[in-house]
Design an enzyme around this catalytic site. Sequence first.
Site, PDB file in Angstrom:
ATOM      1  N   GLU A 214       0.816  -1.217   0.000  1.00 51.54           N
ATOM      2  CA  GLU A 214       0.000   0.000   0.000  1.00 51.54           C
ATOM      3  C   GLU A 214       0.846   1.263   0.000  1.00 51.54           C
ATOM      4  O   GLU A 214       0.485   2.258  -0.628  1.00 51.54           O
ATOM      5  CB  GLU A 214      -0.959  -0.008   1.200  1.00 51.54           C
ATOM      6  CG  GLU A 214      -2.043  -1.070   1.118  1.00 51.54           C
ATOM      7  CD  GLU A 214      -2.906  -0.945  -0.138  1.00 51.54           C
ATOM      8  OE1 GLU A 214      -2.943   0.126  -0.750  1.00 51.54           O
ATOM      9  OE2 GLU A 214      -3.538  -1.958  -0.501  1.00 51.54           O
TER      10      GLU A 214
ATOM     11  N   TYR B 283      -6.326   6.660   3.772  1.00 51.21           N
ATOM     12  CA  TYR B 283      -6.452   5.608   2.765  1.00 51.21           C
ATOM     13  C   TYR B 283      -5.741   4.332   3.206  1.00 51.21           C
ATOM     14  O   TYR B 283      -6.322   3.235   3.207  1.00 51.21           O
ATOM     15  CB  TYR B 283      -5.901   6.053   1.387  1.00 51.21           C
ATOM     16  CG  TYR B 283      -5.668   4.831   0.544  1.00 51.21           C
ATOM     17  CD1 TYR B 283      -6.739   4.176  -0.035  1.00 51.21           C
ATOM     18  CD2 TYR B 283      -4.400   4.252   0.433  1.00 51.21           C
ATOM     19  CE1 TYR B 283      -6.566   2.982  -0.719  1.00 51.21           C
ATOM     20  CE2 TYR B 283      -4.221   3.062  -0.240  1.00 51.21           C
ATOM     21  CZ  TYR B 283      -5.302   2.434  -0.816  1.00 51.21           C
ATOM     22  OH  TYR B 283      -5.125   1.251  -1.461  1.00 51.21           O
TER      23      TYR B 283
ATOM     24  N   ASP C 132      -9.178   5.984  -2.367  1.00 50.66           N
ATOM     25  CA  ASP C 132      -8.085   6.541  -3.165  1.00 50.66           C
ATOM     26  C   ASP C 132      -8.680   7.217  -4.399  1.00 50.66           C
ATOM     27  O   ASP C 132      -9.889   7.397  -4.502  1.00 50.66           O
ATOM     28  CB  ASP C 132      -7.114   5.421  -3.551  1.00 50.66           C
ATOM     29  CG  ASP C 132      -7.730   4.478  -4.564  1.00 50.66           C
ATOM     30  OD1 ASP C 132      -8.973   4.431  -4.657  1.00 50.66           O
ATOM     31  OD2 ASP C 132      -6.984   3.807  -5.285  1.00 50.66           O
TER      32      ASP C 132
END
Length: 366
Positions: free
Chosen positions: A47, A130, A148
Site C-alpha cells: 500500500e 487511505y 483513493d
Amino acid sequence: MNSDLQHTLEVFPKNDFKNNLVNWFLAEQRNLPWRLNKDPYRVWVSEIMLQQTRVETVIPFYNKFMQLFPTVADLANAKEEKVLKAWEGLGYYSRARNLQSAVREVHEVYNGQVPNTPENISKLKGVGPYTAGAILSIAYGIPEPAVDGNVMRVLSRILTIREDIGVPKNRKIFEQAVRALISHEDPSAFNQGMMELGALICTPTNPACLLCPVREQCMAFENGLVNELPIKSKKKAPKQVELVVGVIKNKEGKFLIQQRPQTGLLANMWEFPTAELKSNLLSKGDTLGFFLNEEYKIEVEELAYHFSIEHVFTHLVWKIDVYVGNTIKESNSLTTHKWVSLEECKDLPFPVVHQKIYQQIEKSQL
DNA sequence: AATACGGGGCC
DNA sequence: GGCCCAGTATT
C-alpha cells in the site's frame, strides 16, 4: 452527511451493487504479488508503494523489496541507506523513510504485530486515512473505507457525485458513501474491487462501460454523464529551477558526490555537487566554480560545459547544465560527501536524474 | 486550504 | 505538454 448523497443512497440498489462488485472482483482480479497472502506487513508495504504509483511500476520494486526485507524485523534492522537504495527510482522517498520508521515502531512497541485498530494504525508514520483503511480491510477484514483516486472516480460516476475530487476535504463524502455500501461479509474484496474496477474498467478516459459489472447500477451511465464525471480541478504549473551540476574528478580518478539534507526534496539521497542559479550576474560556470570553492575548498581546472538535461517533478522542473572538470584534491571520506568511482555510485541511492548523469559520463568515458 | 513531495506512461 | 497514478505530511 451530504444531503444530496443521503437522498441518492436511500434509493440506490446497494445489495445489487455490492454483490456484483464483489463477485466480479473475486472472479476477475489480477494475480499480483501482494495478493499471495494476507500478511499485514506485506499488505502494508504494497500500500505504501502503491501511493501515487501505478501497479505495473510497483511490481518489480515490491518483489525485490520483499526479498530484501521479508519481515518486520528484517526491515526494522536494515540500514536506511539500503532501504533507500531498494526504493531508488520509485520516487516519493519519504515513503521509504517513514515506512521504516513505522516498522521499527511496530517491531518495538507492538512486538512486530501490525496494529488492527483505526486509532493505532493511523498513528504510524506514513499511514494516512487511505492506507489505514486498506490495511484494516485487506489484512484484517475490517469494514473500513479505503478511498483513493480510483474509488473517488468510480463513486463519482456510480452515484453522480459532483464534488471536486481534487479538493482534499471532499474525500470524507466518498468515505461516507463507502460506509453505506461496503460489504461486511468481505470488506477486502469490496475495497479492492472498487480500486480494481477503477484501474481496469472505470478508467479516467474511455471507460469500458460495456464490460462493467455494475453498469446496471451506474447513475452516470444511465444519464449519459460518464464523460462529465468526476469533476476535478486543475493543478498549477510547476516552477522552473535552473541548476548547474559539477562532475569533478580527482587525481585518483574518483568523482565528488554529496548527500542531500535529511529533509525536503530527495532527502538523504546522493548526487553530484549542485548549485542553483540565483542571479544573472554570474555565468553558470562561475556559479559552480564558486560553489565548489566555498563548499569543498577545491580548485578545478578546465571546468567545461558538457551537456544539458531536464527533469520534471510534480511541482517543479530542473533545467540542468552539467559541467566537467578535474582537481588535484586527494581522496578523503567524510559523512556528507565522498570521492567515489562510477561503480561505487551504483551502490548508493541516487535520484534518477543523477543516475542519468553518471550513465552519460560513463558512456563518454571521462 | 494549499503546497511539497518522484517518476513514468499514456494520449 | 498535460494528466494521472491503490496519498501523506507539513505549513
